[in-house]
Structures are given as structure tokens and as C-alpha cells.
Design a protein around this motif. Structure first.
Motif, short mmCIF file in Angstrom:
data_model
loop_
_atom_site.label_atom_id
_atom_site.label_comp_id
_atom_site.label_asym_id
_atom_site.label_seq_id
_atom_site.Cartn_x
_atom_site.Cartn_y
_atom_site.Cartn_z
N SER A 127 0.78 -1.50 -0.21
CA SER A 127 -0.06 -0.05 0.33
C SER A 127 0.60 1.29 0.11
CB SER A 127 -1.07 -0.04 1.13
OG SER A 127 0.26 -0.22 2.39
N ALA A 128 0.41 2.14 -0.48
CA ALA A 128 0.93 3.71 -1.19
C ALA A 128 2.62 3.13 -0.82
CB ALA A 128 0.82 4.15 0.75
N GLY A 129 2.81 2.40 -2.47
CA GLY A 129 4.55 2.30 -2.02
C GLY A 129 5.47 1.75 -1.18
N TYR A 130 4.15 0.77 -0.34
CA TYR A 130 5.23 0.35 0.47
C TYR A 130 5.16 -1.38 0.43
CZ TYR A 130 5.56 4.78 3.09
OH TYR A 130 5.90 6.09 3.84
N LEU A 131 6.50 -1.16 0.01
CA LEU A 131 6.68 -3.02 -0.98
C LEU A 131 6.37 -3.99 0.44
CD1 LEU A 131 6.28 -4.72 -3.13
CD2 LEU A 131 8.88 -4.73 -3.23
N LEU A 132 6.74 -4.05 1.39
CA LEU A 132 6.72 -5.17 2.71
C LEU A 132 5.63 -4.17 3.69
CD1 LEU A 132 10.19 -6.84 2.67
CD2 LEU A 132 7.62 -7.58 1.59
N GLY A 133 4.99 -3.26 3.93
CA GLY A 133 4.28 -2.26 4.31
C GLY A 133 5.27 -1.31 5.59
N THR A 134 4.34 -1.10 6.38
CA THR A 134 5.76 -0.19 7.47
C THR A 134 5.62 -0.32 8.95
OG1 THR A 134 3.52 1.17 8.07
CG2 THR A 134 5.43 1.90 6.38
N ASP A 135 5.93 0.50 9.89
CA ASP A 135 5.76 -0.60 11.34
C ASP A 135 4.72 0.66 11.89
OD1 ASP A 135 7.32 1.63 11.53
OD2 ASP A 135 9.46 0.15 12.19
N ASP A 136 5.38 0.41 12.76
CA ASP A 136 4.29 1.60 14.21
C ASP A 136 4.91 2.63 14.58
OD1 ASP A 136 6.60 0.36 15.64
OD2 ASP A 136 6.09 1.12 17.67
N ALA A 141 10.80 -7.64 17.77
CA ALA A 141 10.20 -7.46 19.66
C ALA A 141 9.12 -6.37 19.68
CB ALA A 141 11.39 -7.08 20.28
N SER A 142 9.48 -5.20 18.18
CA SER A 142 8.83 -4.09 17.90
C SER A 142 7.68 -4.30 17.71
CB SER A 142 9.71 -3.22 17.59
OG SER A 142 9.77 -3.53 16.07
N GLY A 143 7.06 -5.68 16.75
CA GLY A 143 6.25 -6.24 16.25
C GLY A 143 5.30 -6.93 16.53
N ARG A 144 5.80 -7.39 17.84
CA ARG A 144 5.02 -8.42 18.53
C ARG A 144 4.17 -7.91 19.09
NH1 ARG A 144 9.16 -6.70 22.68
NH2 ARG A 144 8.72 -6.42 24.63
N ARG A 145 3.91 -6.90 19.48
CA ARG A 145 2.60 -5.91 19.58
C ARG A 145 1.15 -6.66 19.17
NH1 ARG A 145 4.15 -0.29 21.50
NH2 ARG A 145 5.35 -0.69 19.58
N TRP A 147 2.36 -8.27 9.65
CA TRP A 147 3.88 -8.24 9.06
C TRP A 147 4.91 -7.69 9.39
CZ3 TRP A 147 -0.90 -6.06 7.88
CH2 TRP A 147 -0.63 -4.45 8.75
N VAL A 148 4.92 -6.87 10.34
CA VAL A 148 5.45 -5.78 11.28
C VAL A 148 6.71 -6.73 11.87
CG1 VAL A 148 6.12 -4.33 13.13
CG2 VAL A 148 3.87 -4.25 11.72
N ALA A 149 6.24 -8.00 12.25
CA ALA A 149 7.34 -8.95 13.08
C ALA A 149 7.80 -10.44 11.88
CB ALA A 149 7.11 -9.93 14.07
N ALA A 150 6.27 -10.39 11.09
CA ALA A 150 6.67 -11.48 9.84
C ALA A 150 7.71 -11.30 9.28
CB ALA A 150 5.21 -12.11 9.47
N MET A 151 7.75 -10.11 8.59
CA MET A 151 8.81 -10.36 7.65
C MET A 151 10.49 -10.04 8.06
SD MET A 151 7.23 -9.35 5.09
CE MET A 151 5.22 -8.93 4.44
N PRO A 152 10.51 -9.37 9.15
CA PRO A 152 11.65 -10.32 9.64
C PRO A 152 12.45 -11.16 9.70
CG PRO A 152 10.99 -8.63 11.45
CD PRO A 152 9.82 -8.20 10.01
#
Length: 310
Positions: free
Chosen positions: A85-94, A265-269, A276-281
Motif C-alpha cells: 500500500s502507498a508504495g510500501y512493498l512490505l508495509g510499515t511499522d508502528d 520484538a517491536s512488532g510482537r505487540r 507483517w511488522v514481525a513476520a517480515m524480519p
């Protein structure tokens, strides 16, 4: 032109595979050719090598490949966007940071950890193992008991204790992982040395007046390198996982560095809704670890014909 090339290739191959090499250079090139031929027969090993080359390429050209900054985000308009979405291929984080850019820059940290741990731990293990195996007696007993003490602790637990004592940070994490990684290399080098030290080749060198230090460094250590290289390559996945574990616990690379374990760790919440925040790394760690394992298996089969024949 094609006829000449067809004529030259068999000639070069026959020169490399000659049973009677005319020089040391020809013998070494022939051995490398045989090892490479065995290695390329294993397609999975070639896939692992390609993954490693891909990691090196991404790390080397991170500034060119990354579409956004790995540490600056857009909190207002790009927070927790899904992939594509919006040019972010793997999404964005918090924090509104592009995950793909952080993964690309994080590959540099991964290579930094892997290379430094290998450079520190492998020579230490090789030196301790060869000295222990060649000297024997009380020297062997002391060095192996020290090795046993380090082996008695699980790697991650000992690394956690060392980093907690030294303080969080990527440099301290590398040092802690290196301290926990050298004992297996020492064991392998000692076993290899004990098989070589009484051989006719080493006895002849000893009769020529070579000192123990010269025998160990110039004649025994090179014989142990193939086994050590295979073990180091196979351990790369464990090193990456240990570094990611330290980063996940907040003891490795500190924010805002894009270390893959810290990203998980930052995406586990947000694991349930913004997976995708935790799955991609996590996927990046899986792919790179798999690549090193496949490469290590291929090197083991190529460097040890007995393994390949089983």
C-alpha cells in the motif's frame, strides 16, 4: 570459434584433473576444480550460495536499494500500513518506517555480526584445539577442561549473562556470541590434530628439525581448515539466531538500528492485527539461516568425499 572453444575446454579439464600434476599450482587448481564440481552437483547447496550472494549484494548496495530511510518514518500518514500500500512493498511499522528499507539496512548488521564472530571465534578455537591436540598431557587436560566449562552452559544463556555484564549494544553482543562459539571449533581442531600428529608426514617434518610452533602453525592448522570451514558455515545460522534473540530481548543492537531481532520484538505487540511488522524480519532470518545451512551441507559433501558417498 565454437570448434576452438570445444577443443580448449576438454584440454583445460584434462589439465586440471591430471593424475600427475607438473607443479603445485596445477595440483591446487585441480583440487579446487574437483571441490567445485562436487559442490555444484548439489543444487540445494548452490541455492544456499545464491542466497549468501544475495545477502552480500543487498548489504553492499543498501543505500541504492532502500527506497526510504531505515530510521525515519511518517507517523501521520504511513503508520502500520499493510504490504503493497502507498508504495510500501512490505508495509510499515508502528513508527511509520518502511519495513523493506529496514530489512535491507539490517542485512549489514547481520553480516557484521556473522563476520566478526567468525573472525574472532574460529581462530581462537583452531589455536586452542591444535595446541591441545599436539601437546597432549597436562596442557591438553587444562585447555580441554576450560573448553568443557564453556560447553557446559547453553550458548544463549551464557551470551545473555555476558551481555548483561558488559551492557547492551551490538559490539558487546558480538563479543558475547564469539566467547560462546569457539569451544566446538577447539574440539574439532583437537580431534583432527590427534589424527595427524603421529602421521609419517608430521614425523618427517619433526625429523627435519621443525619446532613445535612451526609444525602446528604451518603443517597441522592447514589440515584442520576444511573441517573448521564446514563447521563455521553450519554455525552461521545459530549465530544469526543468537544475535536475533539478544536483539529481541533488547540486549543487542539498540534502537533505532534496524536489527532483525529488535524488529520482531517491536512488532510482537501487533502480531494479531498487523502481522507483517514481525513476520517480515522473521522471514528474512529464516531465509538467510536456511541459506547458510544449505551452503554448509554442500561444503561438507564437497570437502569430505566420505560424506558425499553416504
Amino acid at each position: 570459434m565454437n570448434t576452438n572453444e570445444a577443443t580448449l575446454k576438454p584440454t583445460l579439464r584434462e589439465w586440471l584433473l591430471s593424475d600427475r600434476p607438473q607443479s603445485r599450482r596445477q595440483a591446487r587448481l585441480g583440487r579446487l576444480y574437483v571441490i567445485w564440481s562436487r559442490f555444484t552437483e548439489n543444487r540445494l547447496a548452490v541455492a544456499g550460495l545464491l542466497i549468501l550472494f544475495g545477502l552480500l549484494f543487498v548489504a553492499a548496495f543498501a543505500d541504492v536499494l532502500a527506497p526510504y530511510s531505515p530510521v525515519q518514518g511518517n507517523l501521520r500518514g504511513a503508520r502500520l500500513l499493510p504490504p503493497g500500500s502507498a508504495g510500501y512493498l512490505l508495509g510499515t511499522d508502528d513508527q511509520g518506517r518502511d519495513i523493506l528499507s529496514r530489512l535491507i539496512y539490517g542485512s549489514r548488521l547481520t553480516l557484521f555480526v556473522v563476520v566478526l564472530v567468525a573472525v574472532i571465534a574460529a581462530p581462537v578455537g583452531l589455536l586452542v584445539g591444535t595446541i591441545s591436540g599436539y601437546a597432549g598431557g597436562i596442557v591438553d587436560g587444562i585447555l580441554m577442561r576450560i573448553t568443557d566449562i564453556f560447553l557446559a552452559f547453553p550458548k544463549l544463556v551464557l551470551a545473555l549473562a555476558l551481555v548483561a555484564a558488559l551492557g547492551p549494544g551490538i559490539e558487546n553482543a558480538v563479543l558475547a556470541i564469539a566467547v560462546t562459539s569457539w569451544p566446538p571449533y577447539a574440539r574439532i581442531a583437537r580431534a583432527e590434530t590427534m589424527t595427524f600428529r603421529n602421521s609419517d608426514y608430521i614425523s618427517a617434518v619433526r625429523l627435519m628439525g621443525a619446532s613445535p610452533a612451526r609444525i602446528v602453525t604451518l603443517h597441522i592448522m592447514p589440515l584442520c581448515l576444511s573441517s573448521l570451514i564446514v563447521r563455521v558455515t553450519l554455525d552461521m545460522a545459530g549465530i544469526i539466531l543468537t544475535a536475533a534473540g539478544l536483539g529481541f530481548l533488547g540486549l543487542g543492537a539498540q534502537p533505532p538500528l534496524p536489527e532483525w531481532g529488535a524488529m520482531i520484538a517491536s512488532g510482537r505487540r501487533f502480531i494479531l492485527d498487523q502481522w507483517w511488522v514481525a513476520a517480515m524480519p522473521g522471514a528474512a532470518i529464516l531465509i538467510v539461516s536456511l541459506g547458510f545451512n544449505l551452503l554448509g551441507d554442500g561444503l561438507r559433501d564437497a570437502l569430505d568425499p566420505r560424506e558425499a558417498g553416504q
